[in-house]
Design a protein around this motif. Structure first.
Motif, mmCIF file in Angstrom:
data_model
loop_
_atom_site.group_PDB
_atom_site.id
_atom_site.type_symbol
_atom_site.label_atom_id
_atom_site.label_comp_id
_atom_site.label_asym_id
_atom_site.label_seq_id
_atom_site.Cartn_x
_atom_site.Cartn_y
_atom_site.Cartn_z
ATOM 1 N N THR A 83 0.906 -1.022 0.094
ATOM 2 C CA THR A 83 0.007 -0.039 0.018
ATOM 3 C C THR A 83 0.732 1.445 -0.194
ATOM 4 O O THR A 83 0.742 2.191 -0.792
ATOM 5 N N LEU A 84 1.845 1.537 1.013
ATOM 6 C CA LEU A 84 2.660 2.425 0.886
ATOM 7 C C LEU A 84 3.486 2.632 -0.257
ATOM 8 O O LEU A 84 3.642 3.684 -0.761
ATOM 9 N N SER A 85 3.943 1.561 -0.686
ATOM 10 C CA SER A 85 4.693 1.580 -2.087
ATOM 11 C C SER A 85 4.010 2.181 -3.237
ATOM 12 O O SER A 85 4.465 2.819 -3.967
ATOM 13 N N THR A 86 2.583 1.938 -3.183
ATOM 14 C CA THR A 86 1.801 1.998 -4.183
ATOM 15 C C THR A 86 1.530 3.677 -4.237
ATOM 16 O O THR A 86 1.442 4.145 -5.251
ATOM 17 N N TYR A 87 1.242 4.128 -2.888
ATOM 18 C CA TYR A 87 0.977 5.390 -2.672
ATOM 19 C C TYR A 87 2.182 6.413 -3.080
ATOM 20 O O TYR A 87 2.080 7.481 -3.534
ATOM 21 N N ILE A 88 3.463 6.065 -2.784
ATOM 22 C CA ILE A 88 4.516 6.689 -2.970
ATOM 23 C C ILE A 88 4.872 6.741 -4.464
ATOM 24 O O ILE A 88 5.354 7.661 -5.043
ATOM 25 N N SER A 89 4.541 5.567 -5.075
ATOM 26 C CA SER A 89 4.711 5.628 -6.667
ATOM 27 C C SER A 89 3.730 6.601 -7.284
ATOM 28 O O SER A 89 3.978 7.309 -8.226
ATOM 29 N N PHE A 93 4.622 10.364 -9.465
ATOM 30 C CA PHE A 93 4.276 10.623 -10.833
ATOM 31 C C PHE A 93 3.357 11.965 -10.641
ATOM 32 O O PHE A 93 3.452 12.711 -11.378
ATOM 33 N N CYS A 94 2.774 12.058 -9.526
ATOM 34 C CA CYS A 94 1.799 13.367 -9.286
ATOM 35 C C CYS A 94 2.699 14.725 -9.359
ATOM 36 O O CYS A 94 2.472 15.511 -9.774
ATOM 37 N N VAL A 95 3.816 14.396 -8.585
ATOM 38 C CA VAL A 95 4.709 15.537 -8.272
ATOM 39 C C VAL A 95 5.371 16.030 -9.655
ATOM 40 O O VAL A 95 5.686 16.932 -10.071
ATOM 41 N N LEU A 96 5.847 14.576 -10.252
ATOM 42 C CA LEU A 96 6.590 15.079 -11.609
ATOM 43 C C LEU A 96 5.720 15.734 -12.587
ATOM 44 O O LEU A 96 6.014 16.843 -13.288
ATOM 45 N N VAL A 97 4.609 15.204 -12.790
ATOM 46 C CA VAL A 97 3.685 15.478 -14.003
ATOM 47 C C VAL A 97 3.201 17.253 -13.264
ATOM 48 O O VAL A 97 3.182 17.979 -14.115
ATOM 49 N N TRP A 98 3.145 17.324 -12.315
ATOM 50 C CA TRP A 98 2.627 18.536 -11.716
ATOM 51 C C TRP A 98 3.808 19.769 -11.805
ATOM 52 O O TRP A 98 3.350 20.871 -12.397
ATOM 53 N N ASN A 280 -10.203 1.660 -0.363
ATOM 54 C CA ASN A 280 -9.192 2.373 -1.294
ATOM 55 C C ASN A 280 -9.472 3.684 -1.716
ATOM 56 O O ASN A 280 -8.618 4.699 -1.767
ATOM 57 N N ALA A 281 -10.718 3.706 -2.261
ATOM 58 C CA ALA A 281 -11.058 4.959 -2.732
ATOM 59 C C ALA A 281 -11.171 6.067 -1.866
ATOM 60 O O ALA A 281 -10.927 7.065 -1.862
ATOM 61 N N VAL A 282 -11.956 5.554 -0.488
ATOM 62 C CA VAL A 282 -11.952 6.618 0.615
ATOM 63 C C VAL A 282 -10.528 7.164 0.967
ATOM 64 O O VAL A 282 -10.498 8.267 1.347
ATOM 65 N N ILE A 283 -9.431 6.178 1.278
ATOM 66 C CA ILE A 283 -8.157 6.463 1.552
ATOM 67 C C ILE A 283 -7.708 7.549 0.405
ATOM 68 O O ILE A 283 -7.076 8.535 0.700
ATOM 69 N N LEU A 284 -7.902 7.139 -0.825
ATOM 70 C CA LEU A 284 -7.219 8.118 -1.766
ATOM 71 C C LEU A 284 -8.028 9.333 -1.824
ATOM 72 O O LEU A 284 -7.311 10.492 -1.819
ATOM 73 N N LEU A 285 -9.337 9.226 -1.451
ATOM 74 C CA LEU A 285 -9.770 10.745 -1.492
ATOM 75 C C LEU A 285 -9.502 11.528 -0.325
ATOM 76 O O LEU A 285 -9.313 12.689 -0.453
ATOM 77 N N ALA A 286 -9.123 10.961 0.729
ATOM 78 C CA ALA A 286 -8.668 11.523 2.083
ATOM 79 C C ALA A 286 -7.270 12.240 1.594
ATOM 80 O O ALA A 286 -6.828 13.340 1.908
ATOM 81 N N VAL A 287 -6.390 11.438 1.036
ATOM 82 C CA VAL A 287 -4.949 12.020 0.609
ATOM 83 C C VAL A 287 -5.239 13.061 -0.327
ATOM 84 O O VAL A 287 -4.489 14.129 -0.034
ATOM 85 N N VAL A 288 -6.074 12.943 -1.350
ATOM 86 C CA VAL A 288 -5.976 14.083 -2.237
ATOM 87 C C VAL A 288 -6.759 15.349 -1.611
ATOM 88 O O VAL A 288 -6.365 16.496 -1.773
#
Length: 305
Positions: A83-89, A93-98, A280-288
């Motif tokens: 899970t943490l590896s996936t979020y880090i990945s 991508f998010c930081v690079l693209v941003w 997973n969607a709820v966790i992703l929403l919280a992170v965003v």
């Protein structure tokens, strides 16, 4: 004479209030039906149990515990849990693209706003920027395959010019190709709000900065960038939210070999593991939402607009 006027004004207030509520009601209904209710359903399903055959409407935190299972310590190889590896990945991508889209979007918007003088030419060039959006995202992604593949045009040119002895492997189905596709697809989401903010800048401020002896870079950094921060923030929110949840681009351009949170949710849904996907969607929403909250702390977007 003043007392009746005051009472008459007070009597009209409820009517205005009712009219305002009726005007807002359609938008509130759309917001409720297509945003709040779906989010509530996702949060509810994330608390359900499930097995190989059915969903069990019972409140449980099993899905959240299973997502973070093994994340309290590093693996034997010294890596983070899945899970943490996936979020880090995904965040990588998010930081690079941003960063890349911000640089490109700001440059294009600056050119259109301050170096193109006539509104007609601005419109023509702006429409040209939107031409790629006239086709599907998938088609635009697939168009990179014959260019970046082992036998693609880029590798042929590199070997012909002597820059490479053999085909470059990392051009396709790699982190590079994923970032390239993201930048290609989503730079426009950064250009539009920044251009809109720049067009609202009073040109007399630029003349005043020039008259005060400021160089072009000083004017850019001290005048244009601060006055464009609303557009930068809006564009950043667009790009970050899209990239964090994207799974199609990573799947196609990563050759189904690169993990992301959106890809995990898509796989879990395909295997009918809806409660796990919802968690997973709820966790992703919280992170965003935390990322967006951090951005809005830098700029009060309501005040700027």
């Amino acid at each position: 004479m003043s007392a009746p006027a005051t009472s008459g004004h007070a009597a009209t207030m409820p009517t205005h209030t009712v009219k305002a509520w009726w005007q807002a009601a359609p938008f509130a209904l759309v917001f409720l039906l297509f945003f709040l209710i779906p989010l509530a359903l996702i949060a509810m399903v994330s608390l359900w149990n499930f097995n190989e055959y059915e969903l069990i409407p019972a409140v449980t935190l099993r899905n959240y515990f299973s997502i973070f299972e093994g994340c309290s310590h590093l693996t034997d190889n010294g890596d983070f849990c899945v899970t943490l590896s996936t979020y880090i990945s995904t965040l990588k991508f998010c930081v690079l693209v941003w960063g890349i889209t911000l640089l490109l979007g700001f440059s294009v918007a600056y050119f259109l706003a301050f170096h193109v003088r006539t509104p007609g030419m601005q419109t023509i060039l702006f429409v040209l920027c939107t031409v790629p959006f006239w086709t599907s995202n998938v088609i635009r992604m697939i168009s990179w395959v014959p260019l970046l593949g082992r036998n693609g045009l880029v590798n042929d040119v590199l070997m012909t010019l002597g820059f490479a002895d053999k085909p470059v492997e990392w051009l396709l189905f790699s982190d590079f190709s994923v970032v390239l596709a993201f930048v290609h697809l989503y730079t426009m989401f950064m250009i539009v709000p920044i251009f809109n903010s720049m067009m609202r800048i009073d040109r007399s401020l630029l003349e005043a900065a020039s008259d005060s002896g400021a160089s072009g870079w000083q004017t850019l950094w001290n005048v244009i960038v601060p006055l464009s921060r609303t557009g930068i923030l809006i564009g950043s929110i667009f790009v970050i939210t899209i990239v964090m949840g994207d799974f199609v681009t990573i799947g196609v351009m990563g050759g189904q070999q690169i993990a992301s949170v959106g890809k995990i949710i898509q796989v879990q849904t395909s295997y009918l593991q809806f409660p796990l996907a919802a968690a997973n969607a709820v966790i992703l929403l919280a992170v965003v939402l935390m990322i967006i909250w951090g951005l809005t702390r830098l700029v009060d977007i309501r005040k700027e607009l």
